[in-house]
Design an enzyme around this catalytic site. Structure first.
Site, PDB file in Angstrom:
ATOM      1  N   GLY A   3       0.821  -1.206   0.000  1.00  0.00           N
ATOM      2  CA  GLY A   3       0.000   0.000   0.000  1.00  0.00           C
ATOM      3  C   GLY A   3       0.849   1.247   0.000  1.00  0.00           C
ATOM      4  N   PHE A   7       1.794   9.298   4.210  1.00  0.00           N
ATOM      5  CA  PHE A   7       3.028   9.177   4.983  1.00  0.00           C
ATOM      6  C   PHE A   7       4.141   8.526   4.167  1.00  0.00           C
ATOM      7  CE2 PHE A   7       5.871   6.987   7.928  1.00  0.00           C
ATOM      8  CZ  PHE A   7       6.162   7.986   8.855  1.00  0.00           C
ATOM      9  N   LYS A  24       5.608   0.689   7.690  1.00  0.00           N
ATOM     10  CA  LYS A  24       5.307   1.943   7.013  1.00  0.00           C
ATOM     11  C   LYS A  24       6.563   2.821   7.013  1.00  0.00           C
ATOM     12  CE  LYS A  24       1.361   3.984   7.967  1.00  0.00           C
ATOM     13  NZ  LYS A  24       0.342   4.825   8.666  1.00  0.00           N
ATOM     14  N   ASP A 128      -9.146  11.709  11.762  1.00  0.00           N
ATOM     15  CA  ASP A 128      -9.073  11.242  10.374  1.00  0.00           C
ATOM     16  C   ASP A 128      -9.772   9.891  10.233  1.00  0.00           C
ATOM     17  OD1 ASP A 128      -8.461  11.495   7.701  1.00  0.00           O
ATOM     18  OD2 ASP A 128      -6.438  10.680   7.890  1.00  0.00           O
TER      19      ASP A 128
END
Length: 346
Positions: A3, A7, A24, A128
């Site tokens: 994905g 960020f 991430k 968010d």
């Protein structure tokens, strides 16, 4: 790579002990990422809940900012509802979610947000909430993720004054106008997610007619007409109990009230969603009972019992029936059945 977001890129990895993780990694030179990186670490170091994604570790070395999370096998909620690159098209790589599954996912997400709002002295506002920030594990248990924009509440004030941040289509209009953030801002965003779950379409779709572009406005116009069933995900047509849909629609409508004070709290939301699920379960149980009754009557005929008109054997009077027992007592049900069987055999 599995994905990519604001960020940076997200990778699937494996730790030395075989545990799967999601990694991430920030984009080099992305200055805005540093504050979000810090916020994510601070928030997830303070909270732990079954319905919040767990932070396993991080790296902050030179220009590298890396976050390591538990791996969520089923990906994002939106991935199961529709493909964001196509118009209202459900992703073919994932099985479609039943209405019961969708309600369970909504309940789990609401539990996670409720813990954020009430789990500490001042509470935490996510800021968010959206379908891509609700992840599903291998058992479809929902967990809220991505806390980079989160904000701590204040114990002595009703709101936090801050710049507007979030995702277009999910933003609380009151927060957008007055720059005053509250936990009810999360409630508004969650109400939009509820409509995504019901309709399986993007919150903003510029390829649609003007009145349909904004999901919240379009869905609420149908809700006010009492015809919300006309815009549900085609996969769900005929599979939602009308009472469950009515309760769900009312819940979404309360979340989307223009004034934050008129919106429900997360505990109120949880109660409403659980009630909608109970209404759906009641229908499922009733249908299962009716099906089992029908199957039993069609598959288990009364063997050896002749179908005779009622005139073939007169009903016994009480005194006559009593004489069938040696002790003069009234006959039991088995006595009567035996008499009917003998009479029928004749």
């Amino acid at each position: 790579m599995i994905g990519e977001g604001g960020f940076g890129k997200v990778y699937q990895g494996t730790l030395w002990d075989g545990k799967k993780v999601a990694v991430k990694r920030s984009q080099p030179g992305h200055g805005q990422c540093f504050s979000e990186f810090q916020t994510e670490i601070i928030v997830l170091s303070k909270v732990r809940h079954r319905h919040l994604v767990s932070l396993i570790g991080y790296c902050d070395e030179r220009l590298e900012m890396i976050l390591v999370y538990e791996f969520m096998e089923r990906g994002t909620l939106r991935h199961h509802l529709y493909n964001s690159n196509e118009r209202c098209t459900t992703s073919s790589s994932q099985p479609q979610l039943s209405w019961e599954q969708r309600l369970e996912i909504c309940i789990g997400s609401a539990c996670g947000l409720d813990y954020l709002h009430t789990g500490s002295d001042r509470g935490i506002i996510h800021r968010d909430v959206k379908s891509t920030n609700i992840l599903l594990d291998e058992n479809y248990v929902a967990k809220v993720a991505d806390f980079g924009l989160s904000k701590s509440g204040t114990s002595d004030q009703s709101h936090v004054s801050t710049d507007v941040k979030g995702s277009f289509g999910y933003l609380d209009p009151e927060y957008f106008r007055w720059l005053q953030l509250t936990d009810k801002s999360d409630v508004y965003s969650f109400g939009v997610v509820l409509l995504e779950v019901l309709c399986a379409r993007p919150v903003i779709n510029n390829s649609l007619p003007m009145e349909e572009i904004n999901l919240a406005e379009w869905a609420m116009s149908w809700q006010k007409k009492g015809q919300l069933e006309k815009i549900v995900d085609p996969f769900l047509v005929g599979k939602i109990n009308s009472n469950s849909l009515r309760k769900f629609g009312e819940t979404a409508e309360k979340c989307l009230k223009d004034c934050g004070a008129d919106r429900p709290t997360m505990p109120d939301l949880l109660w409403d969603l659980k009630y909608a699920l109970e209404l759906q379960h009641a229908t499922t149980l009733e249908e299962g009972y009716m099906n089992s009754t029908t199957d039993a009557s069609s598959e288990m005929p009364l063997l050896g019992v002749q179908c005779l008109p009622s005139s073939s054997f007169p009903l016994m009077e009480k005194d006559d029936a009593a004489r069938e027992n040696d002790d003069g007592s009234d006959p039991t049900a088995s006595d009567v059945f035996s008499q009917l069987r003998i009479t029928g055999a004749r």
